[in-house]
Design a protein around this motif. Structure first.
Motif, PDB file in Angstrom:
ATOM      1  N   UNK A   1       0.817  -1.214   0.000  1.00  0.00           N
ATOM      2  CA  UNK A   1       0.000   0.000   0.000  1.00  0.00           C
ATOM      3  C   UNK A   1       0.851   1.264   0.000  1.00  0.00           C
ATOM      4  N   UNK A   2       1.949   1.235   0.723  1.00  0.00           N
ATOM      5  CA  UNK A   2       2.837   2.405   0.804  1.00  0.00           C
ATOM      6  C   UNK A   2       3.721   2.554  -0.428  1.00  0.00           C
ATOM      7  N   UNK A   3       4.260   1.435  -0.903  1.00  0.00           N
ATOM      8  CA  UNK A   3       5.314   1.503  -1.915  1.00  0.00           C
ATOM      9  C   UNK A   3       4.980   0.832  -3.232  1.00  0.00           C
ATOM     10  N   UNK A   4       3.872   0.141  -3.293  1.00  0.00           N
ATOM     11  CA  UNK A   4       3.494  -0.518  -4.540  1.00  0.00           C
ATOM     12  C   UNK A   4       4.496  -1.580  -4.951  1.00  0.00           C
ATOM     13  N   UNK A   5       4.931  -1.528  -6.203  1.00  0.00           N
ATOM     14  CA  UNK A   5       5.830  -2.549  -6.740  1.00  0.00           C
ATOM     15  C   UNK A   5       7.251  -2.460  -6.170  1.00  0.00           C
ATOM     16  N   UNK A   6       7.564  -1.397  -5.476  1.00  0.00           N
ATOM     17  CA  UNK A   6       8.899  -1.233  -4.880  1.00  0.00           C
ATOM     18  C   UNK A   6       9.008  -1.853  -3.479  1.00  0.00           C
ATOM     19  N   UNK A   7       7.897  -2.378  -2.961  1.00  0.00           N
ATOM     20  CA  UNK A   7       7.869  -2.879  -1.577  1.00  0.00           C
ATOM     21  C   UNK A   7       8.875  -3.999  -1.343  1.00  0.00           C
ATOM     22  N   UNK A   8       8.932  -4.984  -2.231  1.00  0.00           N
ATOM     23  CA  UNK A   8       9.842  -6.116  -2.035  1.00  0.00           C
ATOM     24  C   UNK A   8      11.296  -5.661  -2.058  1.00  0.00           C
TER      25      UNK A   8
END
Length: 128
Positions: A79-86
């Motif tokens: 929710x915070x970072x989208x596709x950059x979360x991982x």
């Protein structure tokens, strides 16, 4: 100079105690009181016990791993970072979590197989 004899602040610890000691107790006293003999002691963020091994540090840090993982997932979530979360979680593990788990590990000259297995298990929990 004043010595603090409060338990938790100061203490005496015997590491790798010889079995031929008669009572195993060591005592010391100053004007303010006696120093207590302790089984484990936290010195500058590193735990030391009477075995002189690293295992006590791994055991103490094992309790912190679930909280570290939860905070990492909370900060770097989809929710915070989208596709950059991982990628953010991976970066946080590399920069913050792994150094926290391995803090001062280089101070110990040798590790048992059990200690290495425990550290690998902790790192595996973080990275999975």
């Amino acid at each position: 100079m004043t010595f603090n004899t409060d338990k938790g602040k100061s203490g005496i610890q015997v590491v790798n105690e010889k079995k031929n000691r008669s009572d195993g107790a060591v005592t010391a006293a100053v004007k303010k009181g006696k120093f207590e003999q302790v089984n484990e002691y936290n010195y500058l963020g590193t735990w030391v016990d009477k075995t002189g091994k690293y295992m006590i540090n791994a055991t103490k840090k094992e309790k912190l791993v679930p909280c570290m993982i939860a905070n990492t997932k909370r900060i770097a979530n989809d929710n915070n970072m989208g596709s950059l979360a991982m990628g953010a979680r991976s970066e946080m593990a590399e920069v913050i979590l792994i150094p926290s788990i391995l803090y001062n590990a280089e101070a110990y000259p040798t590790y048992s197989k059990e200690e290495v297995r425990k550290m690998e298990q902790l790192l595996g929990q973080i990275l999975s």
